[in-house]
Write an enzyme that holds these catalytic residues in place. Structure first.
Site, mmCIF file in Angstrom:
data_model
loop_
_atom_site.group_PDB
_atom_site.id
_atom_site.type_symbol
_atom_site.label_atom_id
_atom_site.label_comp_id
_atom_site.label_asym_id
_atom_site.label_seq_id
_atom_site.Cartn_x
_atom_site.Cartn_y
_atom_site.Cartn_z
ATOM 1 C CG ASP A 1 1.881 5.042 4.650
ATOM 2 O OD1 ASP A 1 1.331 3.925 4.570
ATOM 3 O OD2 ASP A 1 2.960 5.231 5.253
ATOM 4 C CG HIS B 1 5.127 1.025 2.672
ATOM 5 N ND1 HIS B 1 4.587 2.152 2.088
ATOM 6 C CD2 HIS B 1 4.558 0.941 3.894
ATOM 7 C CE1 HIS B 1 3.733 2.713 2.920
ATOM 8 N NE2 HIS B 1 3.686 2.001 4.028
ATOM 9 C CG HIS C 1 -0.108 0.157 2.532
ATOM 10 N ND1 HIS C 1 0.508 -0.921 3.143
ATOM 11 C CD2 HIS C 1 0.198 1.242 3.293
ATOM 12 C CE1 HIS C 1 1.143 -0.504 4.222
ATOM 13 N NE2 HIS C 1 0.991 0.812 4.334
ATOM 14 N NE ARG D 1 9.285 -5.247 11.246
ATOM 15 C CZ ARG D 1 8.469 -4.403 10.649
ATOM 16 N NH1 ARG D 1 7.213 -4.733 10.403
ATOM 17 N NH2 ARG D 1 8.889 -3.209 10.297
HETATM 18 C C1 LIG Z 1 -5.098 7.961 8.544
HETATM 19 C C2 LIG Z 1 -5.077 6.706 8.234
HETATM 20 C C3 LIG Z 1 -4.029 6.080 7.414
HETATM 21 C C4 LIG Z 1 -4.410 4.623 7.452
HETATM 22 C C5 LIG Z 1 -5.896 4.677 7.515
HETATM 23 C C6 LIG Z 1 -6.083 5.689 8.632
HETATM 24 O O1 LIG Z 1 -7.387 6.118 8.687
HETATM 25 C C7 LIG Z 1 -5.726 5.089 9.984
HETATM 26 C C8 LIG Z 1 -4.849 3.905 9.882
HETATM 27 C C9 LIG Z 1 -3.861 3.952 8.737
HETATM 28 C C10 LIG Z 1 -3.482 2.559 8.284
HETATM 29 C C11 LIG Z 1 -2.419 1.892 9.160
HETATM 30 C C12 LIG Z 1 -2.100 0.506 8.595
HETATM 31 C C13 LIG Z 1 -1.887 0.527 7.091
HETATM 32 C C14 LIG Z 1 -3.006 1.346 6.390
HETATM 33 C C15 LIG Z 1 -2.903 1.217 4.884
HETATM 34 C C16 LIG Z 1 -4.356 0.925 6.946
HETATM 35 O O2 LIG Z 1 -5.103 0.088 6.520
HETATM 36 O O3 LIG Z 1 -4.623 1.693 8.081
HETATM 37 C C17 LIG Z 1 -2.951 2.759 6.887
HETATM 38 C C18 LIG Z 1 -3.948 3.759 6.278
HETATM 39 C C19 LIG Z 1 -3.449 4.537 5.080
HETATM 40 O O4 LIG Z 1 -2.300 4.964 5.038
HETATM 41 O O5 LIG Z 1 -4.252 4.693 4.158
HETATM 42 O O1 LIG Z 2 5.287 -2.389 9.943
HETATM 43 C C1 LIG Z 2 5.851 -1.589 9.195
HETATM 44 O O2 LIG Z 2 7.067 -1.466 9.181
HETATM 45 C C2 LIG Z 2 5.044 -0.737 8.234
HETATM 46 C C3 LIG Z 2 3.779 -0.198 8.808
HETATM 47 C C4 LIG Z 2 3.001 0.566 7.777
HETATM 48 O O3 LIG Z 2 3.313 0.574 6.618
HETATM 49 C C5 LIG Z 2 1.823 1.337 8.199
HETATM 50 O O4 LIG Z 2 1.444 1.297 9.393
HETATM 51 O O5 LIG Z 2 1.247 2.016 7.311
HETATM 52 FE FE LIG Z 3 2.198 2.140 5.521
#
Ligand SMILES: C=C1C[C@]23C[C@@]1(O)CC[C@H]2[C@@]12CCC[C@@](C)(C(=O)O1)[C@H]2[C@@H]3C(=O)O
Ligand SMILES: O=C(O)CCC(=O)C(=O)O
Ligand SMILES: [Fe+2]
Length: 347
Positions: free
Chosen positions: A225, A280, A223, A291
């Site tokens: 961010d 990533h 994904h 981890r």
């Molecule tokens: C602000 C945000 C980025 C995120 C979605 C969220 O609403 C809160 C959690 C974030 C996270 C963390 C894990 C990976 C990720 C892809 C997910 O599913 O939730 C990211 C989201 C993002 O970057 O889109």
């Molecule tokens: O676990 C990691 O190193 C990456 C976490 C991550 O990509 C995320 O929280 O968006």
């Molecule tokens: Fe991420």
């Protein structure tokens, strides 16, 4: 503030409980079919010939080095960043303490279907046919309500550590944002005055339990961010990998005290695609290698527009590659279309 913003944005895309409740990983001796991903050599990345740049914030050339890293990798590791090592250690031990709670206790802090904060699996889960070997805990602002549910009598330390980390991360994220803008020759006066004023910030704790068959499970699926930038503290165990055109998946080697910085979608748009928002994922490990990572997502004011920066277009003579969208529009598009979000706003 951040919580309200996201629950309004996510109202149209609530998540089903089966995509919120994690597996009780320690109760399964083998990887269940629901968590088996297609076998692929790409999972292992033993090739340590390549690595993302490491930038020392005390280096007089730090701005230039950061700009170059953002352009070539969309990521870098940062050292001498001013976050005390003992705070990073405390974050890790509080994160471990949280995820070590019994499954039914963690369920007391379960994320709401349209919510952002709380315990659960990654929000992107519904976009994949298999589940990830991962559980997360998300905070937007104070963690106190969920922490009380998790530890009715013993939550003060968790809250103190999380709150002081959020404060310190905000300062670092602001500093990095200024350096990145400087690398593009953009000053604060060149920006819409309130764009950096009230940024949204989210702190995400990630847990990747050790896995009986790591080559067939996925920690966190690929994904980019949804942020301007994301600052990641990873425990001393490898798992984070970045995708680099021409090289494939490259592991980010843990360095004690270093933090990983990822370019997010918003910075990619602002830079008119000069900085890639880095793709990533996290892979998992066997045996004793549970981890953890802690990701701090730093955004911009939620009522602002995101578009390629006009001054950058003037300097480079480029035409804009993305149309202007509000942060909320972008978050809604991403929550509906995930990896197609950027192409949906491309001009
Ligand atoms: C602000 C945000 C980025 C995120 C979605 C969220 O609403 C809160 C959690 C974030 C996270 C963390 C894990 C990976 C990720 C892809 C997910 O599913 O939730 C990211 C989201 C993002 O970057 O889109
Ligand atoms: O676990 C990691 O190193 C990456 C976490 C991550 O990509 C995320 O929280 O968006
Ligand atoms: Fe991420």
């Amino acid at each position: 503030m951040t919580t309200t913003f996201f629950s309004e944005a996510y109202r149209e895309t609530p998540i089903h409980l089966r995509h919120i409740i994690p597996l009780d990983f320690h109760s399964v001796p083998t990887v269940p079919d629901s968590h088996v991903w297609p076998k692929s050599d790409a999972f292992s990345s033993d090739d340590d010939r390549f690595s993302i740049p490491i930038v020392d914030l005390n280096d007089p050339d730090a701005v230039k080095l950061i700009g170059h890293a953002c352009e070539t990798w969309g990521a870098f590791q940062v050292i001498n960043h001013g976050i005390p090592l003992n705070l990073l250690d405390d974050m890790e031990s509080e994160t471990r303490r949280l995820f070590s709670l019994p499954a039914q206790q963690k369920m007391k802090a379960l994320r709401e279907p349209a919510g952002i904060a709380g315990y659960g699996i990654a929000r992107i889960s519904p976009f994949f046919p298999k589940y990830m070997w991962h559980e997360g805990f998300t905070m937007s602002g104070s963690p106190v309500d969920h922490a009380r549910a998790l530890w009715p009598n013993d939550n003060a330390r968790f809250c103190d550590v999380m709150e002081s980390y959020q404060k310190k991360m905000k300062v670092l994220a602001e500093q990095l944002t200024h350096m990145i803008l400087k690398s593009l020759d953009i000053s604060e006066q060149d920006l819409n005055s309130d764009i950096l004023g009230l940024p949204y910030t989210v702190l995400q704790l990630n847990s990747y339990p050790s896995c009986p068959d790591p080559n067939r499970a996925m920690g966190l699926a690929p994904h980019t961010d949804t942020s301007l930038l994301t600052i990641v503290h990873q425990s001393a165990i490898t798992g984070l990998q970045l995708f680099k055109e021409g090289l494939g998946w490259v592991s980010v080697q843990p360095i004690t005290g270093a933090l990983v910085v990822n370019v997010g979608d918003l910075l990619h748009i602002f830079s008119n695609a000069r900085f890639p928002s880095v793709l990533h994922r996290a892979v998992v490990n066997r045996d004793r290698f549970h981890r953890f990572s802690m990701a701090y997502f730093y955004g911009i004011s939620t009522d602002c527009n995101v578009s390629p920066l006009p001054k950058l277009l003037n300097i480079s003579g480029q035409t804009p590659r993305y149309r202007s969208v509000t942060v909320k529009e972008y978050v809604v598009i991403k929550s509906k279309s995930f990896d197609e979000a950027l192409s949906l706003i491309r001009i």
